[in-house]
Design an enzyme around this catalytic site. Structure first.
Site, mmCIF file in Angstrom:
data_model
loop_
_atom_site.group_PDB
_atom_site.id
_atom_site.type_symbol
_atom_site.label_atom_id
_atom_site.label_comp_id
_atom_site.label_asym_id
_atom_site.label_seq_id
_atom_site.Cartn_x
_atom_site.Cartn_y
_atom_site.Cartn_z
ATOM 1 N N ASN A 208 0.849 -1.204 0.000
ATOM 2 C CA ASN A 208 0.000 0.000 0.000
ATOM 3 C C ASN A 208 0.876 1.242 0.000
ATOM 4 O OD1 ASN A 208 0.463 0.917 2.858
ATOM 5 N ND2 ASN A 208 -0.291 -1.159 3.234
ATOM 6 N N LYS A 287 7.294 -17.443 -11.282
ATOM 7 C CA LYS A 287 6.596 -16.225 -11.708
ATOM 8 C C LYS A 287 5.306 -16.589 -12.432
ATOM 9 C CE LYS A 287 7.269 -12.009 -14.274
ATOM 10 N NZ LYS A 287 7.886 -11.480 -15.461
ATOM 11 N N PRO A 303 -2.829 -11.687 10.677
ATOM 12 C CA PRO A 303 -3.036 -11.447 12.113
ATOM 13 C C PRO A 303 -3.112 -9.948 12.387
ATOM 14 C CG PRO A 303 -0.764 -12.108 11.664
ATOM 15 C CD PRO A 303 -1.520 -12.263 10.373
HETATM 16 O O1 C5P Z 1 -7.855 -2.356 11.525
HETATM 17 P P1 C5P Z 1 -6.999 -1.259 10.975
HETATM 18 O O2 C5P Z 1 -6.002 -1.765 9.979
HETATM 19 O O3 C5P Z 1 -7.712 -0.060 10.483
HETATM 20 O O4 C5P Z 1 -6.194 -0.768 12.267
HETATM 21 C C1 C5P Z 1 -5.175 0.170 12.193
HETATM 22 C C2 C5P Z 1 -4.271 0.043 13.373
HETATM 23 O O5 C5P Z 1 -4.015 -1.336 13.689
HETATM 24 C C3 C5P Z 1 -2.898 0.609 13.074
HETATM 25 O O6 C5P Z 1 -2.366 1.069 14.295
HETATM 26 C C4 C5P Z 1 -2.136 -0.586 12.519
HETATM 27 O O7 C5P Z 1 -0.748 -0.431 12.657
HETATM 28 C C5 C5P Z 1 -2.679 -1.707 13.373
HETATM 29 N N1 C5P Z 1 -2.760 -2.995 12.666
HETATM 30 C C6 C5P Z 1 -1.973 -4.066 13.058
HETATM 31 N N2 C5P Z 1 -2.078 -5.268 12.414
HETATM 32 C C7 C5P Z 1 -2.957 -5.447 11.411
HETATM 33 C C8 C5P Z 1 -3.780 -4.374 11.012
HETATM 34 C C9 C5P Z 1 -3.640 -3.149 11.647
HETATM 35 O O8 C5P Z 1 -1.150 -3.893 13.963
HETATM 36 N N3 C5P Z 1 -3.060 -6.612 10.820
#
Ligand code: C5P
Length: 400
Positions: A208, A287, A303
């Site tokens: 992203n 690939k 996770p």
């Molecule tokens: O659920 P969402 O992705 O919107 O949550 C954002 C927050 O959760 C951020 O602080 C991100 O770093 C953390 N996060 C995480 N592991 C994930 C998804 C998000 O630590 N798999």
């Protein structure tokens, strides 16, 4: 009038090196003692020509005898809350930059974990010399604090930059150091930053637009306040900030493993990474060929690192981010409750000039007490303000 004597009972090692300005050091010791500090003085051989040990002892300094028995340098290094070198000559700056350990002062500087602060004093041309500038840049990069030098008439008859700051100015700088640098000492922080990369085949993957700027700025601000910081980062173009331990990972699973490896030594967890919610179910070893007109990739949930850390027993203080489009505050409030975290920082990603990959951000801070919206500001500034907010909320910030 100050409400609280910031320097009360602080243990200061004052290193005095050989410059004319050393004659001001009894006055400096007097200021420090009046502010409540305990001062031990290490005099360099050259400094003895400019100031007498008796004058320093008379105003309350404990003089350290470098010919004393045992490991004086280690004892002093452990004892010190801060090491201050005033005046700091061009010579001592060069030896500190080189990591020299050829006398008591340089050895203890190498052996201490306490912050180091220098008040340079020298002829203006020596101060402006490229060698001195390079040495100072190295020291600043390592987090050494500088007080002065000031400008004005010099002992050599010239006028310009190189005068040692006045004792009162040095005292103020030390107090400021305590307001900031020492206040997170002993706090072990883990910060995640950047985007994760979820491989699909050896050449391609899902990622992203996160640049990592917010997380890196936070790691730097925490380290500036004395925390010991581990930064677990996805691939970014950014350098690891000074005094930060960097671990680079690719996928969310790797990031989770790196974070949980610190679980026993984590007082604070700041999740600033944009972690991919899903990853390809299988990573192809070859690939992928473009034979078919359409392609279906099965993705599986990653996770949630932040939620997992918040469920640790006992959990560290947890700070998360919520990058949202739409009703920022409502969405972030729900996310804070769902993940069970202490503080959430919500920021819009559908506004021009802020958020993903930008230098600026606009955030709303939400904890169990409520929400506060901050105006748009550079991420580095937001990081510093956020660290102050975290400091207020940490269950018990150990004193330096
Ligand atoms: O659920 P969402 O992705 O919107 O949550 C954002 C927050 O959760 C951020 O602080 C991100 O770093 C953390 N996060 C995480 N592991 C994930 C998804 C998000 O630590 N798999």
């Amino acid at each position: 009038m100050r409400d609280m004597p910031v320097l009360q009972d602080r243990r200061i090692v004052l290193g005095i090196t050989g410059g004319v300005a050393a004659y001001k050091t009894p006055e400096l010791v007097r200021h420090l003692r009046m502010a409540g500090a305990v001062v031990r003085v290490v005099l360099s051989r050259a400094a003895r020509q400019f100031v007498a040990a008796g004058a320093l002892a008379a105003v309350g300094a404990e003089m350290v005898d470098d010919r004393g028995p045992g490991m004086v340098h280690i004892e002093l290094a452990r004892w010190a809350d801060v090491v201050l070198i005033a005046p700091a000559t061009a010579h001592v700056l060069s030896r500190l930059a080189a990591g020299a350990a050829d006398d008591l002062l340089t050895t203890l500087c190498l052996a201490t974990e306490a912050p180091l602060c220098v008040a340079p004093a020298m002829n203006r041309i020596m101060w402006l010399n490229a060698a001195t500038c390079a040495n100072c840049a190295v020291l600043r990069e390592r987090g050494v604090g500088f007080v002065g030098p000031g400008e004005g008439a010099q002992a050599c008859g010239e006028s310009g930059p190189g005068r040692m700051s006045e004792p009162g100015e040095i005292l103020t700088a030390l107090e400021r150091l305590w307001d900031t640098a020492g206040s997170l000492r002993k706090v072990r922080a883990v910060v995640t930053a950047g985007a994760t990369y979820e491989a699909l085949d050896p050449a391609r993957g899902f990622t992203n637009r996160s640049s990592g700027k917010m997380g890196y700025a936070l790691a730097a601000a925490l380290a500036d306040h004395g925390a010991s910081v581990t930064l677990v980062s996805g691939p970014t173009a950014l350098p690891i900030p000074p005094r930060v331990h960097g671990i680079t990972v690719m996928s969310a699973c790797q990031m989770r493993d790196a974070v949980l490896a610190c679980r026993e030594e984590m007082d604070l967890f700041v999740a600033a990474a944009a972690v991919a919610d899903y990853r390809p179910q299988t990573i192809l070893t070859h690939k992928l060929k473009k034979d078919a007109e359409t392609l279906t990739v099965t993705l599986v949930r990653n996770p949630d690192i932040l939620a997992e850390v918040a469920r640790l027993n006992p959990p560290p203080f947890t700070v998360g981010f919520a990058a949202e489009t739409g009703d920022l505050e409502t969405l972030a409030r729900a996310k804070r409750a769902r993940k069970g975290i202490d503080l959430i920082v919500a920021n819009p990603i559908d506004e021009a000039g802020v958020g993903f990959a930008q230098d600026d951000n606009r955030v709303i801070l939400i904890d169990k007490e409520g929400a506060v919206a901050w105006p748009t500001a550079p991420k580095t500034e937001i990081a510093r303000a956020l660290v102050r907010e975290i400091m207020k909320r940490l269950p018990r910030t150990p004193s330096p």
